[in-house]
Design a protein around this motif. Structure first.
Motif, PDB file in Angstrom:
ATOM      1  N   ARG A  53      36.028  35.673  34.721  1.00 37.40           N
ATOM      2  CA  ARG A  53      36.009  37.102  34.415  1.00 37.40           C
ATOM      3  C   ARG A  53      37.275  37.475  33.645  1.00 37.40           C
ATOM      4  O   ARG A  53      38.390  37.288  34.144  1.00 37.40           O
ATOM      5  N   LEU A  54      37.093  37.982  32.435  1.00 39.15           N
ATOM      6  CA  LEU A  54      38.212  38.502  31.660  1.00 39.15           C
ATOM      7  C   LEU A  54      38.402  39.977  32.006  1.00 39.15           C
ATOM      8  O   LEU A  54      37.427  40.737  32.059  1.00 39.15           O
ATOM      9  N   GLU A 205      32.222  36.805  32.153  1.00 44.24           N
ATOM     10  CA  GLU A 205      32.008  38.209  32.506  1.00 44.24           C
ATOM     11  C   GLU A 205      33.243  39.036  32.154  1.00 44.24           C
ATOM     12  O   GLU A 205      34.345  38.487  31.995  1.00 44.24           O
ATOM     13  N   PHE A 206      33.049  40.352  32.055  1.00 46.18           N
ATOM     14  CA  PHE A 206      34.117  41.244  31.609  1.00 46.18           C
ATOM     15  C   PHE A 206      34.229  42.446  32.540  1.00 46.18           C
ATOM     16  O   PHE A 206      33.219  42.982  32.991  1.00 46.18           O
ATOM     17  N   THR A 207      35.455  42.850  32.797  1.00 44.56           N
ATOM     18  CA  THR A 207      35.723  44.072  33.548  1.00 44.56           C
ATOM     19  C   THR A 207      36.802  44.852  32.811  1.00 44.56           C
ATOM     20  O   THR A 207      37.812  44.273  32.386  1.00 44.56           O
ATOM     21  N   GLU A 208      36.590  46.167  32.668  1.00 38.84           N
ATOM     22  CA  GLU A 208      37.571  47.006  31.994  1.00 38.84           C
ATOM     23  C   GLU A 208      38.401  47.784  33.010  1.00 38.84           C
ATOM     24  O   GLU A 208      37.871  48.292  34.001  1.00 38.84           O
ATOM     25  N   VAL A 209      39.687  47.839  32.766  1.00 40.18           N
ATOM     26  CA  VAL A 209      40.619  48.679  33.514  1.00 40.18           C
ATOM     27  C   VAL A 209      41.409  49.477  32.480  1.00 40.18           C
ATOM     28  O   VAL A 209      41.291  49.231  31.282  1.00 40.18           O
ATOM     29  N   ALA A 244      35.620  45.927  42.799  1.00 39.04           N
ATOM     30  CA  ALA A 244      34.554  45.175  43.464  1.00 39.04           C
ATOM     31  C   ALA A 244      34.131  43.963  42.636  1.00 39.04           C
ATOM     32  O   ALA A 244      33.886  42.875  43.190  1.00 39.04           O
ATOM     33  N   ALA A 245      34.039  44.136  41.315  1.00 37.15           N
ATOM     34  CA  ALA A 245      33.639  43.026  40.451  1.00 37.15           C
ATOM     35  C   ALA A 245      34.680  41.910  40.471  1.00 37.15           C
ATOM     36  O   ALA A 245      34.338  40.715  40.527  1.00 37.15           O
ATOM     37  N   ILE A 246      35.945  42.284  40.433  1.00 37.51           N
ATOM     38  CA  ILE A 246      37.012  41.282  40.477  1.00 37.51           C
ATOM     39  C   ILE A 246      36.998  40.557  41.811  1.00 37.51           C
ATOM     40  O   ILE A 246      37.095  39.315  41.871  1.00 37.51           O
ATOM     41  N   ALA A 251      35.683  35.738  45.179  1.00 45.12           N
ATOM     42  CA  ALA A 251      34.960  35.191  46.330  1.00 45.12           C
ATOM     43  C   ALA A 251      34.002  34.074  45.925  1.00 45.12           C
ATOM     44  O   ALA A 251      33.760  33.132  46.701  1.00 45.12           O
ATOM     45  N   ALA A 252      33.476  34.170  44.692  1.00 42.27           N
ATOM     46  CA  ALA A 252      32.530  33.161  44.211  1.00 42.27           C
ATOM     47  C   ALA A 252      33.210  31.947  43.601  1.00 42.27           C
ATOM     48  O   ALA A 252      32.532  31.005  43.159  1.00 42.27           O
ATOM     49  N   GLY A 253      34.549  31.961  43.543  1.00 49.03           N
ATOM     50  CA  GLY A 253      35.284  30.828  42.994  1.00 49.03           C
ATOM     51  C   GLY A 253      35.532  30.902  41.509  1.00 49.03           C
ATOM     52  O   GLY A 253      36.022  29.938  40.907  1.00 49.03           O
ATOM     53  N   GLY A 254      35.193  32.050  40.872  1.00 55.05           N
ATOM     54  CA  GLY A 254      35.478  32.217  39.456  1.00 55.05           C
ATOM     55  C   GLY A 254      36.941  32.557  39.225  1.00 55.05           C
ATOM     56  O   GLY A 254      37.653  32.976  40.145  1.00 55.05           O
ATOM     57  N   ARG A 255      37.375  32.389  38.012  1.00 51.56           N
ATOM     58  CA  ARG A 255      38.772  32.686  37.671  1.00 51.56           C
ATOM     59  C   ARG A 255      38.894  34.102  37.104  1.00 51.56           C
ATOM     60  O   ARG A 255      38.057  34.542  36.324  1.00 51.56           O
ATOM     61  N   ILE A 256      39.960  34.778  37.494  1.00 50.94           N
ATOM     62  CA  ILE A 256      40.298  36.092  36.944  1.00 50.94           C
ATOM     63  C   ILE A 256      41.389  35.872  35.903  1.00 50.94           C
ATOM     64  O   ILE A 256      42.498  35.437  36.227  1.00 50.94           O
TER      65      ILE A 256
END
Length: 352
Positions: A53-54, A205-209, A244-246, A251-256
């Protein structure tokens, strides 16, 4: 930990004054622990994995630099002088903090004539900046800035050339949406729409802040003991959906992997208690070696100034000696530095 521990010699000709064209054709230095690879930015697809997740900073840079004329009634008539203003932060009462050149030509009560018949009055003058009140509301001011303002290029670019029309596109991310920054989250400038689509199709995946980058990002560290440096505060928000997405990715083992130090500082602020939570307000978090990262598993970032807090941050992530060695590698291979320069992908050895 001394300021001199974060110094290095940078040839002046490696300071970029224009971005790569197209954006995603910039060079990319990848650090995986001690291993360094040289690539181009579109090669991110080789290092990012499905489920990563970026985290993107969706702040929008306002054209905050204004040229005006100071008007002051004197015994000899109307005293006029050219001034340059750079807006830095809105205040709760509707006024604005601003830098001014030359500051010494201004004092409380002065009127500054701007484009389109608008004016600003100096409410107060401090040692380093001013407080201004404009003759229009925020929506009208937005129109004035769009018509007459220039992008507030960093000092190391502005010293080499004046802002121009190209900078209104070049110094803005393709996903910018929330106005308020006076400096760009520059690691994000390397992304274009085709690359974003390629990464999405790959399962990234992408999350905006939102972190409104302030002019304080360019302030030098003036203390020799860096642990006593006090960071400037900037306003940011991590929405409940973003938090929540982060958390779900972790929790799923993906990298942030934050895109830029601003996004990293914000999510680490939102995880001050150990887990990522919604956040809204000012943050002045200062990350230097010894910091225990709670959320970030890597970082996409540009190459930073000697003795800067940003170099200290990447040193906290990768190790000071390793980071200085990487910068020596980048200099030896003529990577372009600072806001319009090339990028790096920093992937520390995972902790077990």
């Amino acid at each position: 930990m001394k300021l001199s521990d974060f110094d290095f010699d940078l040839p002046d000709d490696l300071i970029a004054t224009r971005p790569a064209t197209p954006r995603s054709s910039s060079r990319l230095m990848v650090m995986e622990g001690d291993r360094i690879s040289d690539a181009v930015f579109t090669d991110l697809t080789r290092w990012l994995r499905p489920g990563d997740r970026l985290v993107l900073n969706d702040t929008k840079v306002i054209p905050a630099r204004l040229n005006g004329t100071r008007v002051r009634q004197t015994a000899d008539g109307s005293g006029r002088a050219k001034v340059e203003l750079t807006l830095t932060a809105p205040q709760p009462d509707g006024s604005w903090k601003a830098l001014a050149k030359p500051l010494r030509k201004l004092r409380a009560g002065d009127l500054i004539e701007l484009a389109a018949g608008h004016t600003a009055q100096v409410i107060a003058r401090g040692e380093t900046d001013l407080t201004l009140r404009f003759d229009c509301d925020s929506s009208a001011l937005h129109t004035v800035l769009e018509a007459a303002g220039e992008m507030p290029l960093p000092p190391y670019i502005a010293a080499k050339r004046a802002p121009d029309a190209r900078d209104k596109d070049d110094y803005q991310t393709v996903w910018a949406r929330h106005s308020g920054a006076v400096a760009a989250p520059t690691a994000s400038l390397h992304f274009d729409t085709p690359l974003l689509e390629t990464l999405r199709n790959q399962g990234v995946e992408f999350t905006e802040v939102t972190l409104h980058v302030g002019a304080g990002t360019f302030l030098p560290v003036k203390v020799e003991d860096v642990t006593t440096h006090r960071m400037h505060a900037e306003w940011g928000e991590v929405t409940p959906d973003a938090a929540a997405a982060i958390a779900a990715t972790k929790a799923a083992g993906g990298r942030i992997i934050p895109v830029g130090t601003t996004a990293l500082r914000l999510i680490e602020s939102a995880a001050a208690n150990g887990e990522i939570l919604p956040f809204q307000g000012d943050t002045d978090i200062f990350i230097y070696p010894g910091y225990d990262f709670r959320v970030a598993d890597g970082l996409i970032t540009n190459f930073h100034l000697p003795q800067s807090t940003l170099l200290m941050l990447v040193s906290a992530l990768m190790g000071r000696d390793r980071m200085l060695a990487a910068y020596a590698h980048a200099i030896s291979r003529s990577y372009r530095f600072f806001s319009y320069g090339d990028a790096s992908l920093l992937l520390p050895t995972p902790r077990h």
